[in-house]
Motif scaffolding. Structure first.
Motif, PDB file in Angstrom:
ATOM      1  N   GLN A  67       0.816  -1.212   0.000  1.00 35.31           N
ATOM      2  CA  GLN A  67       0.000   0.000   0.000  1.00 35.31           C
ATOM      3  C   GLN A  67       0.847   1.259   0.000  1.00 35.31           C
ATOM      4  N   ASN A 123     -10.542  -7.083   4.137  1.00 31.41           N
ATOM      5  CA  ASN A 123     -10.239  -5.904   4.941  1.00 31.41           C
ATOM      6  C   ASN A 123      -9.656  -4.765   4.120  1.00 31.41           C
ATOM      7  N   SER A 127      -8.661  -0.979   5.634  1.00 27.70           N
ATOM      8  CA  SER A 127      -7.238  -0.655   5.615  1.00 27.70           C
ATOM      9  C   SER A 127      -6.966   0.631   4.848  1.00 27.70           C
ATOM     10  N   GLY A 131      -7.340   2.744   7.885  1.00 30.67           N
ATOM     11  CA  GLY A 131      -6.003   2.374   8.331  1.00 30.67           C
ATOM     12  C   GLY A 131      -5.979   1.707   9.694  1.00 30.67           C
ATOM     13  N   SER A 132      -4.806   1.259  10.081  1.00 31.01           N
ATOM     14  CA  SER A 132      -4.583   0.740  11.427  1.00 31.01           C
ATOM     15  C   SER A 132      -3.097   0.551  11.643  1.00 31.01           C
TER      16      SER A 132
END
Length: 310
Positions: A67, A123, A127, A131-132
């Protein structure tokens, strides 16, 4: 549990180590770049880069690459195109600009749909959009740190030009500052900051990390250099505090899972901003109240009126 055991459990997790390093570097970049963004009146550009960067992030998910490269590639390309067209011209074209950026979000939705139906990723949307920090792989750290250093180096190398051009575009041009080059360099640094922020807290929330700490810092001081340092510190501390609150939320969330770390970071940024804003308003009210009754007429001006920023 004692505070020592709580902190020990928090700092003892490898996932937290990655989150603190990645989040700290990204927050440092966004905190510094954010002050320039507000002073230059380019918050719009930051929001636009987040929207268009999401296209790259979702596309990266679809084709199976990191990403980071998707966000950064799309963000830098969008920044160069915005400079080519002219940021101020884009801002003045509300309808066409809204359509273009709306199409960008629509394209993001399409890529995320394909990622789910074709790529089998469940997910992808969370994501890219939210985000995380807790799911970022450890091997991404060198890349994030390297890109953060590049963004900071761009700002440091053109700091004087950026400062002068941000405060007075006409005066900067008259004194020989290469304003076009300065604008391009800043937009690239802004793109890096926004897209790195998108990686950590998502494309939708990324501008909160860019603008929130900077806006808070500018409430506290009108000295540009001091505002940059305060903004960077607030961004880093808010990010780390958000990680801690999210990690510990498992204890009071009914063991149904942790609160999203992106929400915790943004919530802390908002609470700090509102608290400082109320505090500044109260302070100014107390300073001006005696003046209204003439008790301190002719007293020295407040420090805020003597600072660099207008």
């Amino acid at each position: 549990m004692s505070p020592a055991s709580v902190i020990g459990g928090f700092l003892g997790s490898p996932t937290i180590h990655t989150a603190l390093v990645v989040g700290g570097f990204v927050a440092l970049v966004t905190g510094i770049v954010g002050v320039f963004t507000i002073v230059r009146g380019q918050s719009f550009a930051g929001h636009a880069l987040a929207d268009l960067g999401a296209v790259g992030g979702s596309g990266a998910f679809l084709i199976g690459i990191s990403q980071v490269w998707g966000f950064i590639g799309a963000g830098v390309l969008a920044a160069l195109l915005m400079e080519l067209i002219g940021v101020r011209r884009l801002q003045g074209r509300d309808v066409s600009t809204g359509i273009v950026f709306g199409f960008g979000l629509g394209l993001t939705a399409l890529f995320l749909y394909w990622s789910t139906t074709v790529g089998g990723s469940s997910n992808a949307a969370v994501s890219v959009l939210f985000g995380s920090l807790f799911v970022i792989a450890h091997d991404v750290i060198p890349l994030v740190v390297g890109l953060s250093v590049v963004a900071l180096a761009l700002v440091a190398a053109t700091y004087r030009w950026l400062l002068m051009e941000s405060l007075d575009h006409g005066l900067a041009a008259a004194r020989g500052v290469p304003v076009r080059i300065t604008g391009i360099v800043f937009l690239v640094a802004l793109a890096l900051a926004v897209e790195l922020s998108s990686l950590t807290i998502g494309a939708i929330l990324s501008t909160a990390l860019l603008i929130g700490p900077a806006a808070t810092a500018l409430l506290l001081t009108r000295r540009f250099g001091t505002a940059v340092l305060v903004s960077a510190a607030l961004a880093v501390l808010s990010t780390w505090a958000g990680c801690f609150v999210s990690f510990e939320s498992y204890s009071w969330a009914g063991h149904d899972g942790n609160w999203p770390v992106s929400f915790c970071i943004v919530a802390i940024i908002l609470v700090v901003y509102l608290a400082i804003r109320v505090g500044v308003a109260v302070r100014r009210h107390r300073m001006w109240k005696p003046a209204r009754v003439g008790s301190v007429r002719g007293s020295s001006r407040s420090q805020d009126t003597e600072e660099v920023l207008p």
